[in-house]
Write an enzyme that holds these catalytic residues in place. Structure first.
Site, mmCIF file in Angstrom:
data_model
loop_
_atom_site.group_PDB
_atom_site.id
_atom_site.type_symbol
_atom_site.label_atom_id
_atom_site.label_comp_id
_atom_site.label_asym_id
_atom_site.label_seq_id
_atom_site.Cartn_x
_atom_site.Cartn_y
_atom_site.Cartn_z
ATOM 1 N N GLY A 155 -3.482 3.514 2.858
ATOM 2 C CA GLY A 155 -3.307 3.483 4.303
ATOM 3 C C GLY A 155 -1.851 3.325 4.679
ATOM 4 O O GLY A 155 -0.995 3.091 3.827
ATOM 5 N N GLN A 208 -1.698 -3.603 -2.113
ATOM 6 C CA GLN A 208 -0.769 -4.536 -1.482
ATOM 7 C C GLN A 208 -1.510 -5.661 -0.768
ATOM 8 O O GLN A 208 -1.110 -6.837 -0.841
ATOM 9 C CB GLN A 208 0.128 -3.764 -0.509
ATOM 10 C CG GLN A 208 1.012 -2.735 -1.193
ATOM 11 C CD GLN A 208 1.570 -1.699 -0.230
ATOM 12 O OE1 GLN A 208 1.283 -1.713 0.964
ATOM 13 N NE2 GLN A 208 2.366 -0.770 -0.747
ATOM 14 N N HIS A 230 -1.728 6.898 -6.631
ATOM 15 C CA HIS A 230 -2.949 7.599 -6.213
ATOM 16 C C HIS A 230 -3.621 8.312 -7.382
ATOM 17 O O HIS A 230 -3.271 9.459 -7.701
ATOM 18 C CB HIS A 230 -2.615 8.608 -5.112
ATOM 19 C CG HIS A 230 -2.321 7.974 -3.799
ATOM 20 N ND1 HIS A 230 -3.264 7.867 -2.798
ATOM 21 C CD2 HIS A 230 -1.201 7.381 -3.327
ATOM 22 C CE1 HIS A 230 -2.730 7.241 -1.758
ATOM 23 N NE2 HIS A 230 -1.476 6.937 -2.061
ATOM 24 N N GLU A 241 -6.466 9.629 -7.438
ATOM 25 C CA GLU A 241 -7.258 10.765 -6.954
ATOM 26 C C GLU A 241 -6.409 12.015 -6.759
ATOM 27 O O GLU A 241 -6.946 13.101 -6.506
ATOM 28 C CB GLU A 241 -7.940 10.396 -5.634
ATOM 29 C CG GLU A 241 -7.101 10.550 -4.382
ATOM 30 C CD GLU A 241 -6.034 9.491 -4.197
ATOM 31 O OE1 GLU A 241 -5.212 9.627 -3.279
ATOM 32 O OE2 GLU A 241 -6.017 8.512 -4.981
ATOM 33 N N CYS A 258 -2.877 1.573 -3.457
ATOM 34 C CA CYS A 258 -1.856 1.746 -2.424
ATOM 35 C C CYS A 258 -1.865 0.562 -1.437
ATOM 36 O O CYS A 258 -1.592 -0.556 -1.836
ATOM 37 C CB CYS A 258 -2.030 3.088 -1.723
ATOM 38 S SG CYS A 258 -0.533 3.660 -0.891
ATOM 39 N N LEU A 259 -2.180 0.781 -0.173
ATOM 40 C CA LEU A 259 -2.229 -0.329 0.777
ATOM 41 C C LEU A 259 -3.260 -1.362 0.338
ATOM 42 O O LEU A 259 -3.038 -2.570 0.482
ATOM 43 C CB LEU A 259 -2.548 0.182 2.181
ATOM 44 C CG LEU A 259 -2.556 -0.884 3.289
ATOM 45 C CD1 LEU A 259 -1.164 -1.459 3.515
ATOM 46 C CD2 LEU A 259 -3.094 -0.318 4.595
#
Length: 372
Positions: free
Chosen positions: A239, A270, A350, A352, A266-267
């Site tokens: 995100g 975090q 990522h 994916e 990712c987000l």
């Protein structure tokens, strides 16, 4: 399309003039560069780019047009788009439209004919800078003032802006045309809840490919609501924006730790790190590309990865309960971690792909095995 002037200005005083190749109007945001040679449609439909103006470093963009089946979400998210040269013709049997037509239809301001190499070097030297791109205002002083007044991604909860508004189900894996390295997981399906902080379709396809039946929930969904769904695990998605600003999501994840297996990317990575006691910071110019080398400290293998993040976890802040599992070989930043006792794992990049290599797609299976 009738040629129309577009002008880009940064808060540091750089002014570049080019041609409009998208929607008319004016947009501002954090200027970031992406080093991928292709994948522009996936980039433009990745919610993680909300609040950012994307500069493509590869000199020719748009040569294969836009195929709608490759969209990673329901809309276009970058504030604006910058290229050295937009292809005048596209060639691709799957394409539904040209990239300029798609940009105009999706209301993305875009500029071509500017020195993207100069912009990239400027970002690397100055760090992330705010900018404005306009097709209506070409006065240098006015544009520089607008760039300096633009809202940055710092301190903004943008995940709540891009998230779905209601829960929905997903059980579709890859279609036949999509490449993958590992066979689909057979056997009983595993129910999973995925928090949507800006989730991409290929994440959902990857989870389904590994045997999960996914219920996607809004970013602000309370932990009690998630636990009541009876899922075997929780996924925290990618995100945009500042992870420390996503307060409701941090509270929810805090109440999930120790009660269910969790995998964040990712987000999501975090947010999980903040919950577990680490700190995050904004990087000088972030990682945005499809060619970042990452070492998996558990397997000792190096994987080429797709990345898009402007914030990172401070390695010095990792508590003793967290084990570093992945590092970036370009700058040694934190790329992954796991809890030493609880079934919790996360990565910064990522797996994916879309766009990017599939080297790390096995991590979805690693999460499946973590659940048991």
């Amino acid at each position: 399309m009738t040629e129309q002037q577009a002008t880009l200005a940064t808060e540091t005083g750089v002014v570049l003039r080019g041609r409009s190749v998208g929607a008319q109007g004016e947009s501002t945001g954090d200027l970031v560069f992406h080093t991928g040679m292709s994948g522009y449609h996936e980039i433009l439909t990745d919610p993680s780019y909300t609040g950012q103006v994307v500069v493509m470093t590869y000199p020719l963009i748009g040569n294969y047009g836009v195929a709608e089946e490759d969209a990673e979400s329901r809309a276009a998210w970058p504030e604006a788009f910058v290229v050295r040269e937009m292809a005048s013709l596209h060639s691709n049997r799957r394409a539904n439209s040209s990239l300029p037509d798609w940009l105009e239809k999706n209301n993305v301001v875009a500029i071509e004919g500017v020195d993207t190499r100069r912009l990239t070097k400027h970002i690397r030297t100055q760090g992330s800078v705010r900018c404005v791109i306009s097709t209506t205002d070409h006065d240098e002083a006015s544009l520089i003032a607008k760039a300096r007044g633009a809202e940055s991604t710092d301190g903004r909860d943008l995940a709540s802006v891009v998230s779905c508004k209601e829960p929905y189900s997903w059980d579709a894996g890859y279609d036949e045309s999509y490449p993958y390295l590992h066979p689909a997981t057979s056997g009983a399906r595993v129910p999973l809840v995925a928090y949507d902080f800006g989730i991409k379709k290929n994440i959902l396809r990857s989870l389904a490919h590994c045997g999960f039946d996914v219920t996607v929930v809004p970013a602000w969904t309370p932990a009690d609501d998630v636990l009541a769904m009876g899922a075997k695990g929780v996924f925290l998605s990618n995100g945009p924006g500042d992870p420390a600003a996503v307060k409701r999501s941090i509270d929810a994840v805090s109440n999930l730790v120790g009660k269910t297996p969790i995998f964040g990317i990712c987000l999501g990575h975090q947010i999980l790190s903040i919950v577990l006691g680490a700190k995050t910071h904004k990087m000088p110019f972030g990682h945005h590309g499809a060619n970042h080398p990452v070492r998996d400290l558990l397997t000792k293998k190096v994987e080429i990865t797709s990345q898009n993040h402007s914030f990172a976890v401070d390695p010095e802040s990792l508590p003793g309960s967290l084990e570093l599992t992945h590092i970036n070989l370009n700058d040694q930043t934190v790329e992954g971690m796991r809890h030493t006792e609880l079934p919790l794992m996360s990565i910064q990049y990522h797996p994916e792909a879309a766009p990017g290599p599939l080297d790390s797609s096995h991590l979805f299976q690693r999460f499946r095995e973590l659940i048991g």
